[in-house]
Write an enzyme that holds these catalytic residues in place. Structure first.
Site, PDB file in Angstrom:
ATOM      1  N   ASN A   1     -39.655  36.081  43.509  1.00  0.00           N
ATOM      2  CA  ASN A   1     -40.762  36.847  44.072  1.00  0.00           C
ATOM      3  C   ASN A   1     -41.607  37.480  42.974  1.00  0.00           C
ATOM      4  O   ASN A   1     -41.078  37.900  41.939  1.00  0.00           O
ATOM      5  CB  ASN A   1     -40.236  37.934  45.007  1.00  0.00           C
ATOM      6  CG  ASN A   1     -39.451  37.343  46.163  1.00  0.00           C
ATOM      7  OD1 ASN A   1     -39.704  36.208  46.579  1.00  0.00           O
ATOM      8  ND2 ASN A   1     -38.499  38.087  46.699  1.00  0.00           N
ATOM      9  N   VAL A   2     -42.896  37.581  43.230  1.00  0.00           N
ATOM     10  CA  VAL A   2     -43.810  38.179  42.253  1.00  0.00           C
ATOM     11  C   VAL A   2     -44.147  39.627  42.603  1.00  0.00           C
ATOM     12  O   VAL A   2     -44.986  40.242  41.958  1.00  0.00           O
ATOM     13  CB  VAL A   2     -45.104  37.337  42.114  1.00  0.00           C
ATOM     14  CG1 VAL A   2     -44.789  35.967  41.525  1.00  0.00           C
ATOM     15  CG2 VAL A   2     -45.814  37.193  43.452  1.00  0.00           C
ATOM     16  N   ASP A   3     -43.503  40.169  43.625  1.00  0.00           N
ATOM     17  CA  ASP A   3     -43.707  41.578  43.961  1.00  0.00           C
ATOM     18  C   ASP A   3     -42.754  42.448  43.153  1.00  0.00           C
ATOM     19  O   ASP A   3     -41.934  41.942  42.386  1.00  0.00           O
ATOM     20  CB  ASP A   3     -43.527  41.811  45.472  1.00  0.00           C
ATOM     21  CG  ASP A   3     -42.139  41.406  45.959  1.00  0.00           C
ATOM     22  OD1 ASP A   3     -41.139  41.946  45.438  1.00  0.00           O
ATOM     23  OD2 ASP A   3     -42.042  40.554  46.864  1.00  0.00           O
TER      24      ASP A   3
ATOM     25  N   HIS B   1     -40.839  33.774  38.355  1.00  0.00           N
ATOM     26  CA  HIS B   1     -42.203  33.306  38.592  1.00  0.00           C
ATOM     27  C   HIS B   1     -43.248  34.342  38.206  1.00  0.00           C
ATOM     28  O   HIS B   1     -44.392  34.269  38.641  1.00  0.00           O
ATOM     29  CB  HIS B   1     -42.356  32.896  40.059  1.00  0.00           C
ATOM     30  CG  HIS B   1     -41.516  31.713  40.426  1.00  0.00           C
ATOM     31  ND1 HIS B   1     -41.230  31.368  41.734  1.00  0.00           N
ATOM     32  CD2 HIS B   1     -40.885  30.785  39.650  1.00  0.00           C
ATOM     33  CE1 HIS B   1     -40.463  30.282  41.753  1.00  0.00           C
ATOM     34  NE2 HIS B   1     -40.240  29.925  40.496  1.00  0.00           N
TER      35      HIS B   1
ATOM     36  N   CYS C   1     -54.098  38.239  28.910  1.00  0.00           N
ATOM     37  CA  CYS C   1     -55.266  37.430  28.571  1.00  0.00           C
ATOM     38  C   CYS C   1     -54.897  35.948  28.619  1.00  0.00           C
ATOM     39  O   CYS C   1     -53.811  35.560  28.166  1.00  0.00           O
ATOM     40  CB  CYS C   1     -55.762  37.806  27.176  1.00  0.00           C
ATOM     41  SG  CYS C   1     -57.121  36.775  26.586  1.00  0.00           S
TER      42      CYS C   1
ATOM     43  N   GLY D   1     -32.573  34.846  51.080  1.00  0.00           N
ATOM     44  CA  GLY D   1     -33.944  34.611  51.487  1.00  0.00           C
ATOM     45  C   GLY D   1     -34.699  33.551  50.715  1.00  0.00           C
ATOM     46  O   GLY D   1     -35.908  33.648  50.554  1.00  0.00           O
TER      47      GLY D   1
ATOM     48  N   SER E   1     -35.264  29.198  50.174  1.00  0.00           N
ATOM     49  CA  SER E   1     -35.035  27.876  50.768  1.00  0.00           C
ATOM     50  C   SER E   1     -34.202  26.984  49.865  1.00  0.00           C
ATOM     51  O   SER E   1     -33.717  25.941  50.296  1.00  0.00           O
ATOM     52  CB  SER E   1     -36.371  27.191  51.061  1.00  0.00           C
ATOM     53  OG  SER E   1     -37.123  27.041  49.870  1.00  0.00           O
TER      54      SER E   1
END
Length: 240
Positions: free
Chosen positions: A90-92, A107, A115, A180, A182
């Site tokens: 997750n990117v959160d 990820h 930059c 959570g 797949s």
């Protein structure tokens, strides 16, 4: 459970329980007809950085507005009783806000920016975005490059440090808990396989059957928020 190492491998499902739409769920409204590759690839960034920036800036603010759920908080609470490592696709930042201290983002993160030319981290101001819009010009670095989200796009490799830490966390685990996901996106999907091949028990928690379900040591058809708060103390009984 002193001196026990628990490695958690988390995916979009645990964040979805906080109200964060999965990637497919948010392909509605403004971006309903946009090719996902166009807004999540280095090629798309090169062609239309203003569209890609608008997409990720909206995601950044959307994720700031949601809160960690009982699943995130439970994983953090386990640190009182075990050494816990969280490997997430997750990117959160819900694991961090839930209280976890060792989180490895395979990820990348929507809460980090850099930059696209010199890789210098960016911590400057971001434009406000009360509503999603189709285009927003990205900020510019002192070198003249464009500021991009520090996420992994199609065609890019995983961050080496996060990957190495994740592999070590799996190899040194006493138990791996897969929540959570797949289990089809590689190379992240190879981590449960690494655990199993090393003789480390793997517990899967997912409301749906996945590619991992048949090979997992134990597969529970359940949601994270309702299962994780009591899972640690139940591990001895579950693993026999």
């Amino acid at each position: 459970m002193v001196n026990v190492q628990v490695t958690v491998l988390s995916g979009a499902g645990i964040s979805a329980e906080s109200g964060v739409p999965t990637f497919r769920d948010v392909e509605t409204g403004l971006w309903a007809k946009v090719d996902p590759y166009e807004i999540s690839s280095s090629d798309g960034w090169q062609r239309h950085p203003e569209k890609v920036w608008a997409w990720y800036l909206w995601r950044h603010y959307m994720m700031k507005a949601v809160q960690p759920n009982d699943g995130h908080r439970a994983i953090a609470a386990w640190e009182d009783h075990a050494e816990v490592h969280v490997v997430t696709q997750n990117v959160d930042d819900l694991h961090e806000r839930g209280g976890s201290s060792r989180v490895y983002h395979l990820h990348g993160s929507l809460f980090e920016f850099r930059c696209d030319r010199c890789d210098l981290p960016y911590d400057g101001p971001l434009p406000a975005m009360p509503e999603p819009v189709e285009v927003v010009e990205p900020p510019t670095c002192v070198c003249g490059g464009l500021i991009r989200p520090n996420v992994v796009w199609f065609g890019e490799g995983l961050p080496a440090d996060a990957w190495d830490r994740s592999v070590d966390a799996v190899r040194n685990a006493d138990v791996a808990i897969v929540v959570g996901t797949s289990a089809v996106v590689y190379p992240a999907a190879g981590l449960p396989e690494l655990a199993l091949s090393s003789g480390i028990p793997v517990i899967e928690i997912n409301p749906e059957e996945t590619a991992l379900s048949a090979s997992a040591t134990l597969s529970l058809r359940a949601k994270a928020a309702s299962t994780l708060p009591t899972l640690l103390q139940r591990l001895p009984a579950l693993l026999g």
